[in-house]
Design a protein around this motif. Structure first.
Motif: not given
Length: 438
Positions: A243-263
């Motif tokens: 299923l498509p995954i949306i990531v919103g983990i509340g971080h304005n300064r950096d992106e995690s690996v999870l942000d990069i691989v998510a839909n």
């Protein structure tokens, strides 16, 4: 008599030696294997691992007293955007300390955040490179969100303010759009983040047909701690999820690996809800537009058909008369043709029936003659193989137990034999059996 030191005296000597020999401060690179804060003091266990086997080759304890810890922690988090935690590589400034009662430890006076930033970036690059090598980095991007994305599986902590913000934004949208939300609880901060989020994904996968999208959000945890979302195992699970995954983990300064691989990646739980509302709102607008078009098209078509019906109502009577006359003429022709065809077929069938007795008689005579000839031939063959005829020619037949003897090997000494001749029979017993030699 041997003179001995007390343990305290020995430890005191060691303390004096260390203080005199190692009076300077040193910058050291190490990995934090354990970290705990007690009464404002930070207690750490440091470890160095071999590059190839990842097995520890050195261990030591370290302490950062409260007077330093507050300043060190604040500066570190301000620069890196992360909290110090177990598993993190650091460069720290230390000096040696040996206490007579508590043993040896390194006293931490400063930590270089730039070193940790570099290590985090390096580790992230390694994970991304591994995902590319496995061919899964872009798998989520290839998934398409359903037009009506309304069944939402949420991975978050159950008591998080961010989850409440997400639900309020989703259900309280000014468009009146309906969403169904189910929470899958997970730890969103610290060492348990990876295993907990993977467990929640497994739970969603077991009922995957019930959802259109998965949303991973953080709310209530420390916004500076992203380490749990920068792991290869979690990234692989997200990348391969159906299923498509949306990531919103509340971080304005950096992106995690999870942000990069998510839909899709957004910054906050509220932004994730806004994304879903805006997308469904756009779909609803398209549906309304199509509905308006269909309604207008239907009205136009009805008007055209009404006009056509009025026209047909004026021309149908004359058309009906013409069609009726043409069809009546065609039916009359078909009736006459059918009458002629029936008479011809009847005549042909009668002629065939009249000729059938003569054909049957000839066929019966022919079959009787053929069968009579076949019976004569069978009689001749039967007479030719009659045993009595063979006996009359001088042959004899030897029987054993009513069966003709055809091989000496079928007999035993003492067996009774019956020999049939043309003029009678002879009874004998087997005295000896001899076989022909070839």
């Amino acid at each position: 008599m041997i003179s001995a030191l007390t343990l305290y005296e020995l430890n005191n000597i060691v303390s004096e030696v260390i203080s005199s020999v190692m009076s300077e401060e040193y910058w050291v690179e190490a990995e934090i294997s354990e970290l705990r804060v007690v009464h404002g003091h930070c207690y750490m266990e440091l470890v160095q691992k071999a590059e190839d086997t990842k097995t520890p080759v050195a261990r030591s304890s370290a302490k950062c007293w409260r007077t330093y810890w507050t300043l060190v922690r604040t500066a570190f988090e301000r620069v890196t955007g992360r909290e110090l935690c177990a598993g993190m590589k650091v460069m720290m400034r230390v000096h040696a300390d040996f206490h007579e009662a508590y043993g040896f430890s390194w006293i931490v006076t400063d930590i270089n955040p730039e070193y940790t930033l570099g290590d985090i970036a390096r580790r992230r690059r390694e994970i991304i490179a591994q995902l590319k090598e496995e061919g899964v980095l872009e798998l989520q991007k290839e998934l398409v969100l359903p037009l009506f994305t309304q069944r939402v599986a949420v991975i978050s902590s159950d008591n998080a303010a961010g989850y409440d913000d997400f639900c309020n934004q989703l259900h309280g949208n000014d468009k009146g759009l309906a969403f169904s939300v189910k929470l899958f609880r997970a730890v969103m901060q610290g060492e348990a983040t990876e295993s907990s989020v993977i467990g929640a994904l497994d739970a969603i996968y077991s009922q995957v047909d019930k959802f259109d999208v998965v949303v991973i959000i953080r709310g209530g945890g420390a916004t500076s701690d992203l380490s749990g979302f920068d792991t290869l195992s979690l990234a692989e699970n997200v990348a391969n999820f159906p299923l498509p995954i949306i990531v919103g983990i509340g971080h304005n300064r950096d992106e995690s690996v999870l942000d990069i691989v998510a839909n899709q990646s957004v910054k906050t739980p509220t932004a994730a809800a806004t994304f879903l509302v805006d997308r469904l709102s756009a779909v609803a607008a398209r549906v309304d537009s199509v509905a308006s078009y269909v309604s207008k098209y239907a009205l136009d078509r009805i008007e055209r058909e009404n006009s056509r019906m009025k026209y047909l109502s004026t021309v149908l009577p004359s058309l009906y008369a013409a069609v009726k006359s043409r069809e009546m003429s065609r039916i009359t022709q078909l009736r006459d043709s059918l009458y002629v065809a029936v008479r011809q077929t009847t005549a042909d069938a009668k002629a065939a029936l009249d000729a059938m007795p003569m054909r049957l008689a000839g066929a019966v005579r022919q079959n009787l003659t053929a069968e009579r000839h076949r019976l004569e031939m069978l009689g001749q063959r039967t007479a030719a193989v009659d045993p009595q005829r063979m006996l009359s020619r001088g042959y004899s037949i030897t029987l054993h137990d009513g069966r003709a003897v055809t091989a000496a090997s079928a007999l035993r000494e003492g067996d009774t034999l019956e020999t049939l001749l043309a003029d009678g029979r002879v009874i004998s017993k087997v005295d000896r059996i001899s076989k022909n030699k070839r």
